[in-house]
Design a protein around this motif. Structure first.
Motif, short mmCIF file in Angstrom:
data_model
loop_
_atom_site.label_atom_id
_atom_site.label_comp_id
_atom_site.label_asym_id
_atom_site.label_seq_id
_atom_site.Cartn_x
_atom_site.Cartn_y
_atom_site.Cartn_z
N GLU A 73 -7.99 17.73 -16.84
CA GLU A 73 -8.66 16.43 -17.37
C GLU A 73 -7.50 15.35 -17.30
N ALA A 74 -6.45 15.53 -17.77
CA ALA A 74 -5.38 14.74 -17.99
C ALA A 74 -4.84 13.94 -16.50
N VAL A 75 -4.74 15.01 -15.59
CA VAL A 75 -4.45 14.53 -14.35
C VAL A 75 -5.35 14.01 -13.55
N ALA A 76 -6.92 14.31 -13.93
CA ALA A 76 -8.02 13.60 -13.11
C ALA A 76 -8.19 12.06 -13.81
N HIS A 77 -7.84 12.16 -15.12
CA HIS A 77 -7.80 10.78 -15.85
C HIS A 77 -7.13 9.93 -15.25
N TRP A 78 -5.87 10.20 -15.20
CA TRP A 78 -4.69 9.44 -14.84
C TRP A 78 -4.74 9.07 -13.09
N ARG A 79 -5.08 9.84 -12.55
CA ARG A 79 -5.22 9.62 -10.94
C ARG A 79 -6.24 8.45 -10.81
N LEU A 80 -7.64 8.68 -11.47
CA LEU A 80 -8.50 7.70 -11.37
C LEU A 80 -7.80 6.27 -11.91
N ALA A 124 0.78 -1.15 -0.02
CA ALA A 124 -0.05 -0.04 0.08
C ALA A 124 0.95 1.25 0.04
N ASP A 125 1.96 1.35 0.83
CA ASP A 125 2.81 2.36 0.67
C ASP A 125 3.65 2.37 -0.46
N LEU A 126 4.06 1.54 -1.26
CA LEU A 126 4.69 1.71 -2.52
C LEU A 126 3.64 2.30 -3.55
N TYR A 127 2.41 1.93 -3.51
CA TYR A 127 1.39 2.45 -4.38
C TYR A 127 0.80 3.66 -4.23
N ALA A 128 1.01 3.91 -3.01
CA ALA A 128 0.57 5.50 -2.70
C ALA A 128 1.66 6.42 -3.07
N ALA A 129 2.95 5.94 -3.20
CA ALA A 129 4.23 6.90 -3.70
C ALA A 129 4.01 6.80 -5.21
N ARG A 130 3.32 5.93 -5.80
CA ARG A 130 3.54 5.93 -7.42
C ARG A 130 2.21 7.01 -7.44
N LEU A 131 1.24 6.73 -6.70
CA LEU A 131 0.25 7.63 -7.03
C LEU A 131 0.44 9.18 -6.74
N ALA A 132 1.36 9.59 -5.88
CA ALA A 132 2.00 10.83 -5.63
C ALA A 132 2.74 11.51 -6.75
N ILE A 133 3.64 10.39 -7.64
CA ILE A 133 4.49 10.79 -8.44
C ILE A 133 3.80 11.06 -10.10
N LEU A 141 13.26 11.97 -10.60
CA LEU A 141 12.06 11.38 -10.46
C LEU A 141 11.93 10.08 -11.37
N SER A 142 12.86 10.07 -12.44
CA SER A 142 12.75 8.74 -13.29
C SER A 142 13.53 7.64 -12.47
N PHE A 143 14.52 7.84 -11.64
CA PHE A 143 15.31 7.00 -10.76
C PHE A 143 14.49 6.51 -9.75
N MET A 144 13.74 7.25 -8.80
CA MET A 144 12.99 6.66 -7.86
C MET A 144 11.71 5.93 -8.70
N ASN A 145 11.16 6.34 -9.54
CA ASN A 145 10.23 5.62 -10.40
C ASN A 145 10.60 4.21 -10.62
N ARG A 146 11.69 4.04 -11.23
CA ARG A 146 12.14 2.62 -11.57
C ARG A 146 12.49 1.88 -10.45
N PRO A 184 0.49 11.47 -11.44
CA PRO A 184 -0.35 12.55 -11.71
C PRO A 184 0.62 13.81 -11.95
N THR A 185 1.39 14.24 -10.85
CA THR A 185 2.31 15.07 -11.22
C THR A 185 3.23 15.22 -12.50
N VAL A 186 3.74 14.19 -12.73
CA VAL A 186 4.31 14.17 -14.21
C VAL A 186 3.38 14.26 -15.26
N VAL A 187 2.19 13.84 -15.17
CA VAL A 187 1.01 14.17 -16.24
C VAL A 187 1.02 15.53 -16.20
#
Length: 241
Positions: free
Chosen positions: A210-217, A87-96, A156-161, A98-101
């Motif tokens: 719209e892009a941010v909302a779509h990707w967050r969903l 859950a912690d892992l996916y929460a971090a991805r959800l934080a990264i 960000l790319s490194f953290m994301n990988r 949408p900001t990228v988008v």
């Protein structure tokens, strides 16, 4: 000190992937050190995977550039040792992501990495058309990786990988433990591709919110699959079982 000197040359790019260091005798003379000192320096660098030494070879040690995979693997060990959950892992991805988008959509997709992202999308489309469903699933993580890399932000790319490596391990394990029918997999894959395609379109039109909302969903829906009750509490697996 000898290891520091050689390490600095590798990191600065003065020595590149595949280069051979001079023979021991030459290095001992130029660096003014004894053979035991030089070999201890080699052991340090070899432990860091910055060189590889073929015992008995006259070609010397071979240079390797710092590896993202190696460092992210070690970072995974740290996260697992700290009891980091799925859950912690996916929460971090959800934080990264949408900001990228938001960044990409604000630029209307006019970043150096966008052509590669569109190429990956096309390749996924070809896999879908050719019913290469296993290949499609294997490349989903790569789409997420290239999405973040499209910003050009190396940190960000490194953290994301690192996050994607751990997420991929969990997803593979989840699918092994919870097999789905072919029909269910096909439905999920088609929905996923449709979502990726819509995202790229919104980014290129500059439809930021719209892009941010779509990707967050999209991510929240994915998280509900991979981090459902009983899964989210699991500790990340950096050792692959």
């Amino acid at each position: 000190m000898v290891a520091d000197q050689i390490r600095a040359q590798i990191i600065r790019g003065e020595l590149t992937e595949g280069d051979s260091l001079p023979p021991e005798g030459v290095l001992m003379t130029t660096l003014g050190v004894s053979r035991p000192t030089l070999r201890e320096a080699f052991r340090i660098l070899e432990a860091e995977s910055l060189i590889s030494v073929v015992r008995g070879s006259r070609s010397g040690a071979r240079v390797h550039r710092p590896s993202t995979e190696l460092v992210s693997r070690y970072a995974g060990y740290v996260l697992e040792s700290q009891g980091t959950t799925i859950a912690d892992l996916y929460a971090a991805r959800l934080a990264i992501e949408p900001t990228v988008v938001r960044w990409l959509a604000t630029a209307k997709g006019e970043t150096p990495g966008m052509p590669k992202l569109k190429t990956v999308l096309k390749e996924l489309g070809d896999m879908l058309a050719n019913e290469q469903y296993d290949e499609f699933i294997d490349n989903i993580a790569y789409f997420h990786q290239v999405l973040v890399e499209a910003t050009g932000n190396k940190t960000l790319s490194f953290m994301n990988r690192m996050l994607l490596n751990l997420a991929r391990t969990h997803q593979n394990d989840y699918q092994r433990r919870h097999p789905r029918s072919t029909e269910e997999r096909m439905k999920s894959i088609r929905a996923g591709f449709k979502s990726y395609d819509k995202l790229i379109g919104l980014i290129e039109k500059g439809e930021v919110e719209e892009a941010v909302a779509h990707w967050r969903l999209h991510l929240r829906n994915a998280n509900e699959t991979w981090a459902v009750r009983g899964e989210g509490e699991r500790i990340v697996d950096s050792l692959h079982g």
